[in-house]
Design a protein around this motif. Structure first.
Motif: not given
Length: 676
Positions: A200-201, A209-210, A212-218
């Motif tokens: 994925e990354d 990627v950052a 997506a992680r911050a928003t808790r979305r793909s």
């Protein structure tokens, strides 16, 4: 004056009084002394011929209280007998000659003083003209600096407005997150089903990627969210893959400048480019009204030259909703080009108003801000949807940020090259076709240099470097008039790489654009070393050896004209013209004059000034357009079903169409086209 001369003068004055007393004397000077000064030969002749005049003159002399010497001379010169008078006149001749010589010396002395005064006056007038010229140049330089400040202030306001616009922010963020993201359609993974799956990354850039992680979305969900903000709602799925794709040339099709192409499919209508036509006044694309008879959803700009983007602010003024898509570099450069057009059009409007002609500006500063706010950055290789059309850009070479366009409608595709080149330059590499461009239904290809075969790029660069080095070694200076965007920065970098010891001055709008180049690409270092901003007007006379790169490229305005007026009369210096010259451009006239020398007319403070051409004048060919061979290579690489030529001259285009046919391609006329 001697006593004899004084006595003669007294007698002649008495004769003059007698003459002026006659009825026919109205045409003579009324003052006796002036009559003696101006008409002495006439008085002497009358004295000899007319006894009555001598008698009246004797009476006037007696009444004047003349001295004994004058009365003695009058007894001879005013005698009733003409023979006595002639003898007396012969005796007075030496006296008269000496008086005449003295008068001649006085006259010559007065004339000498007059010549000296006239010379001083001429020098004073020249000094006054020179000072007025320097003052005008200083005012122009000050106005340019004030204009730069105003332009920078406007650009800052544009950025502030864009940063406050949610849609603009989403477009900018989407551009950052899409770069280096998942492989576009047609990429390696799509072509090869056996390619190993990536993590994925690994399939997305770090920013995405950052996020997506911050928003808790793909990552895909983040991109879909941003695309929904940027793009209008998608149309319903097409029942058929054939959306009636249609291409209509509106400008720049059988001429250079005013480029504009209308592309239609289903209910979507977009323009590729909307440029100004070159000339004395700014003019829109020739057939732009054919696009404005209905809705226009977007304009895709291939690059920031005004003949491709200069009409966009007028379009936005008429269609406030209009989306403007271009590469990030083009988005950064266009507002500066538009702001310069505003200045040029305003000056033309003021000038023509004095002559009673209508040359209204096409747009103003507020329109530039609106157009800039509507801009969306689109990276190479990323697809953006506009209604029923999908747009993808690919690198086109030419100048920084230039792009070709692939337009997909259902299963039909059109490729538009824009201005394109395949060779590496100092500021940009050559074109790189995307996979989606290959085997298109139509290739719309520029044809500026379709009738030429250029020398290898390094040969042209080498010729320029050697010529500059030769002039510099001889103690002269070189002026290179250059187009503000692309050519000026290219030449500055050529000088820095090949001749770092030669001082270089950049002048005019090229300075601000060079600063933008450095901000856009950290690998481009234009200023530094011996390259600096010209300190005008001081350096017009003090920068005595080195290279000046200045706008305008055709010598029809800008600081280049001021430099040319100084440098053209210098035998050891040179003017190297570096780009295309219109038939009516002063640069073309200078090249025509180069071999036979003579005087060259340049504008100066609202008037034409003729300067002698003693400097070396040459054309240095450094085209940023693909030549005949490269255009054939592009046609081969795309391998489209049909090829349409634009941005060229009709006769050259017709010959090139024949060449394409021989090569196995299917060229079509530059007229409205529909996918078959």
């Amino acid at each position: 004056m001697t006593a004899d001369a004084e006595a003669l003068a007294a007698v002649l004055r008495a004769v003059a009084v007698a003459v002026l007393a006659r009825p026919g004397a109205a045409a003579l000077p009324p003052d006796p002394d002036r009559l003696v000064e101006e008409r002495t030969p006439m008085l002497l002749s009358a004295l000899e011929r007319f006894p009555v005049l001598r008698r009246h003159a004797a009476g006037h002399l007696a009444a004047s209280g003349a001295d004994d010497r004058a009365r003695a001379l009058a007894a001879v010169l005013l005698h009733p007998d003409a023979g006595v008078v002639r003898a007396g006149l012969a005796w007075t001749r030496p006296v008269r000659d000496r008086a005449a010589e003295r008068d001649a010396r006085k006259i010559e002395a007065l004339r000498k003083r007059l010549r000296t005064s006239e010379g001083r006056l001429a020098y004073a007038r020249k000094d006054a003209r020179d000072n007025a010229e320097r003052l005008a140049e200083a005012r122009e330089a000050l106005a340019e600096k004030e204009g730069r400040v105003a332009a920078m202030t406007q650009l800052l306001a544009i950025e502030q407005r864009r940063s406050a616009d949610p849609r603009g922010l989403a477009a900018a963020l989407l551009h950052v997150l899409e770069q280096g993201g998942s492989a576009p359609a047609g990429g390696a993974e799509a072509r090869d089903p056996q390619a190993p799956a990536r993590s994925e990354d690994a399939r997305h850039n770090g920013h995405l990627v950052a996020a997506a992680r911050a928003t808790r979305r793909s990552p895909e969900e983040v991109l879909v969210f941003l695309r929904d903000m940027v793009e209008p709602a998608a149309p319903p799925p097409a029942v058929t893959a054939d959306l009636g794709l249609r291409v209509v040339p509106l400008g720049g099709h059988d001429h250079i400048g005013g480029s504009c192409l209308l592309v239609e499919a289903g209910g979507t209508r977009i323009l590729v480019d909307a440029g100004l036509r070159p000339g004395e006044r700014a003019r829109p694309p020739r057939d732009i009204e054919r696009a404005l008879d209905g809705r226009v959803d977007a304009v895709v700009v291939t690059h920031a030259h005004n003949d491709h983007c200069g009409y966009v602010p007028r379009l936005v003024a008429e269609r406030r909703y209009l989306r403007v898509l271009a590469t990030p570099e083009t988005v950064a450069l266009m507002p500066m080009m538009w702001a310069d057009s505003v200045k040029v059009m305003a000056a033309a409007e003021r000038g023509h108003a004095r002559w009673g002609t209508d040359t209204a500006a096409l747009y103003g500063s507020r329109d530039v801000e609106e157009a800039a706010q509507n801009c969306e950055e689109l990276a190479y290789g990323v697809t953006r949807r506009i209604g029923e059309l999908n747009i993808e850009l690919f690198p086109a070479g030419h100048i920084l940020g230039a792009a070709g366009v692939v337009i997909r409608a259902g299963d039909r595709r059109v490729v538009v090259t824009g201005d394109i080149s395949g060779f590496r330059q100092e500021t940009v590499g050559g074109y790189a076709l995307s996979e989606s461009a290959r085997s298109a239904d139509l290739l719309v290809m520029e044809s500026t240099c379709c009738g030429e075969e250029h020398d290898d790029r390094e040969i042209g660069v080498g010729a320029l470097v050697r010529a500059v080095e030769e002039v510099h070694r001889g103690g002269g200076r070189v002026l290179i008039p250059a187009f503000a965007l692309g050519r000026a920065q290219e030449i500055a970098l050529i000088m820095r790489r090949h001749l770092p010891e030669v001082p270089v001055r950049l002048d005019g709008m090229a300075v601000d654009l060079a600063a933008v180049f450095e901000g856009l690409d950290r690998g481009l270092r234009i200023f530094g070393g011996g390259t600096a901003v010209a300190d005008r007007p001081a350096e017009l006379d003090t920068f005595r050896t080195g290279v000046v790169i200045s706008t305008s490229g055709m010598l029809n305005g800008g600081p280049a004209v001021q430099w040319a007026r100084r440098i053209l009369p210098e035998p050891g210096s040179a003017v190297f013209v570096s780009g295309y010259q219109d038939e009516e451009a002063p640069g073309r006239a200078l090249l025509d004059l180069a071999d036979r020398r003579g005087g060259f007319v340049l504008p100066a403070n609202g008037r034409d000034v003729t300067v002698p051409v003693r400097a070396r004048v040459e054309m240095m060919r450094l085209s940023a357009h693909a030549d005949r061979r490269e255009l054939l290579d592009i046609a081969d690489e795309v391998a489209a079903r049909e090829v349409m030529l634009v941005h060229g001259l009709p006769k050259r285009q017709e010959r090139f169409r024949d060449t394409l046919r021989v090569r196995g391609h299917n060229p079509v006329a530059t007229v409205p086209w529909r996918a078959g």
